[in-house]
Enzyme design. Structure first.
Site, PDB file in Angstrom:
ATOM      1  N   TYR A 128       0.825  -1.212   0.000  1.00  0.00           N
ATOM      2  CA  TYR A 128       0.000   0.000   0.000  1.00  0.00           C
ATOM      3  C   TYR A 128       0.855   1.255   0.000  1.00  0.00           C
ATOM      4  O   TYR A 128       0.369   2.352   0.258  1.00  0.00           O
ATOM      5  CB  TYR A 128      -0.934  -0.001   1.215  1.00  0.00           C
ATOM      6  CG  TYR A 128      -1.967  -1.095   1.154  1.00  0.00           C
ATOM      7  CD1 TYR A 128      -1.574  -2.426   1.218  1.00  0.00           C
ATOM      8  CD2 TYR A 128      -3.307  -0.817   1.012  1.00  0.00           C
ATOM      9  CE1 TYR A 128      -2.491  -3.453   1.150  1.00  0.00           C
ATOM     10  CE2 TYR A 128      -4.244  -1.835   0.937  1.00  0.00           C
ATOM     11  CZ  TYR A 128      -3.823  -3.156   1.006  1.00  0.00           C
ATOM     12  OH  TYR A 128      -4.736  -4.156   0.926  1.00  0.00           O
ATOM     13  N   LYS A 175       4.698 -14.330   4.528  1.00  0.00           N
ATOM     14  CA  LYS A 175       5.062 -15.198   3.402  1.00  0.00           C
ATOM     15  C   LYS A 175       6.595 -15.113   3.267  1.00  0.00           C
ATOM     16  O   LYS A 175       7.142 -14.809   2.202  1.00  0.00           O
ATOM     17  CB  LYS A 175       4.348 -14.709   2.128  1.00  0.00           C
ATOM     18  CG  LYS A 175       4.446 -15.636   0.944  1.00  0.00           C
ATOM     19  CD  LYS A 175       3.459 -16.773   0.974  1.00  0.00           C
ATOM     20  CE  LYS A 175       3.696 -17.711  -0.196  1.00  0.00           C
ATOM     21  NZ  LYS A 175       2.941 -18.957  -0.111  1.00  0.00           N
ATOM     22  N   ASP A 208      -0.953 -18.487   3.358  1.00  0.00           N
ATOM     23  CA  ASP A 208      -1.871 -19.434   2.695  1.00  0.00           C
ATOM     24  C   ASP A 208      -2.339 -20.508   3.673  1.00  0.00           C
ATOM     25  O   ASP A 208      -3.534 -20.834   3.747  1.00  0.00           O
ATOM     26  CB  ASP A 208      -1.253 -20.040   1.421  1.00  0.00           C
ATOM     27  CG  ASP A 208       0.237 -20.303   1.542  1.00  0.00           C
ATOM     28  OD1 ASP A 208       0.825 -19.941   2.574  1.00  0.00           O
ATOM     29  OD2 ASP A 208       0.828 -20.878   0.612  1.00  0.00           O
ATOM     30  N   ASP A 232      -5.568  -7.055   5.276  1.00  0.00           N
ATOM     31  CA  ASP A 232      -6.751  -6.626   4.538  1.00  0.00           C
ATOM     32  C   ASP A 232      -7.565  -7.843   4.093  1.00  0.00           C
ATOM     33  O   ASP A 232      -8.776  -7.944   4.321  1.00  0.00           O
ATOM     34  CB  ASP A 232      -6.276  -5.806   3.321  1.00  0.00           C
ATOM     35  CG  ASP A 232      -7.408  -5.067   2.641  1.00  0.00           C
ATOM     36  OD1 ASP A 232      -8.567  -5.193   3.082  1.00  0.00           O
ATOM     37  OD2 ASP A 232      -7.139  -4.361   1.644  1.00  0.00           O
TER      38      ASP A 232
END
Ligand code: NAI
Length: 339
Positions: A128, A175, A208, A232
């Site tokens: 962002y 991640k 994930d 988000d």
């Protein structure tokens, strides 16, 4: 006689369903007798029409003055037009925490009962950052920025929050197997801060796998600490676990200001129909009331909301009912009046 202090707060109705849900919530707070003087300000599309600027200076000045705002959702044009006003507001006011408690409400059908999670999302950087450019025609680069300073302060907030609210475990979602440096830094900061809080367990999950576990066994999580983008996405997923976007509130917190808003957007598919569920914004407003020291009023409104939802006679469409936004707010006001 002690005269209650009037709170000066900023109100940004927003667009889409924003004006409808903010109107309902403002009425409920008034019915509960909370002494508030609202400074009404515009942002987003409405502000572009009025002031030629989606993030007008007078709106920012108002929040800097009052330090607290209740905000409806704002449209962000997809793929073109002005950059997100929500992101702009969070960055300009350095609202570095996005706090989203996710829990079951009585009478609201959900896949799981007894869920009680807290999501802490870093609110100022990651993908962002808004740093995008075209390298050569047909090749775009969007930059993911992770800094030690922002990662340390959000991790500190998460562990402090856990300590203050009796949460026993913080799970950092990342991640870092792929983004070894960026997400690796976020995770390293979380681990460094975790060492200062020996009474709170810390573990981590790749995003994930975290999503899969959240869908299958959400009760195994307590507090989730996430960089901006995963926060988000995962918070909408978690909203889906407890009844949808109409029933989850949130707070954007900084050292100098706080902006309270629902997790949902402007819902253009139902805007202008008096059909939106104001519960999400009302729950955000309850967080706001606690923030300004109006705990008793927050508790009274929570009680009234809970009774109306549990009773099930007056429900908005998203919860399987037929009530309008106004009728739902009327029902809560009646409960408040009945004491
Ligand atoms: P959305 O949250 O507006 O709507 C998704 C779905 O949930 C729609 O079917 C909508 O009808 C339903 N929904 C949302 N809130 C509801 C409520 N209170 N009661 C009943 N149903 C509700 O997400 P979408 O469509 O992806 O985004 C629309 C616009 O909102 C976009 O411009 C987006 O950028 C903006 N947005 C703004 C946010 C903010 O101001 N904080 C947050 C998320 C999106």
């Amino acid at each position: 006689m002690l005269v209650p202090m009037t709170h000066s707060l900023t109100l940004i109705p927003g667009d889409g369903i924003g004006p409808e849900v903010t109107r309902a919530v403002v009425r409920i707070l008034a019915e509960a007798g909370v002494p508030i003087e609202w400074e009404r300000e515009e942002a987003g599309l409405v502000a572009v029409e009025q002031f030629g600027d989606p993030l007008p200076q007078r709106m920012l000045d108002s929040i800097r003055r009052t330090r607290v705002a209740l905000k409806g959702p704002l449209t962000t044009p997809v793929g073109q037009g002005f950059t997100s006003v929500n992101v702009g507001l969070r960055k300009t006011l350095d609202l570095f925490v996005n706090l989203r408690p996710v829990f079951n409400l009585p009478g609201v059908a959900a896949r799981f009962g007894h869920l009680d999670l807290v999501l802490v999302r870093e609110n100022t950087e990651d993908l962002y950052s808004g740093l995008e450019h075209e390298v050569v025609p047909g090749v775009m680069v969007s930059m993911k920025v992770i800094t030690r300073a922002a990662s340390m302060r959000i991790a500190r907030f998460a562990f402090d929050y856990a300590r203050r609210h009796g949460r026993r475990r913080v799970t950092t979602v990342h991640k870092a197997n792929i983004m070894k440096r960026g997400d690796g830094l976020f995770l390293a900061c979380a681990r460094e801060v975790a060492a200062e809080y020996p009474e709170i367990q810390h573990d981590d999950r790749i995003v994930d796998a975290a999503c899969m576990h959240l869908v299958m066994r959400p009760e195994t999580f307590d507090l989730l600490l996430m960089p901006n983008l995963y926060g988000d996405i995962v918070s909408d997923l978690c909203a889906g676990l407890v009844g949808g976007l109409g029933v989850v509130g949130s707070a954007n917190l900084g050292h100098d200001a706080a902006v309270f808003e629902a997790v949902h957007g402007t819902a253009p598919d139902i805007a202008g129909q008096d059909a939106a569920n104001p519960t999400a914004l009302l729950l955000s407003a309850l967080m706001m009331l606690r923030h300004i020291g109006e705990e008793a009023a927050a508790e009274r409104i929570r009680g009234a909301l809970t009774r109306v939802l549990a009773d099930g006679q007056v429900r908005t469409r998203d919860l399987g009912g037929r009530a309008t936004t106004t009728e739902f707010a009327d029902a809560i006001c009646r409960e408040l009046a009945a004491g």
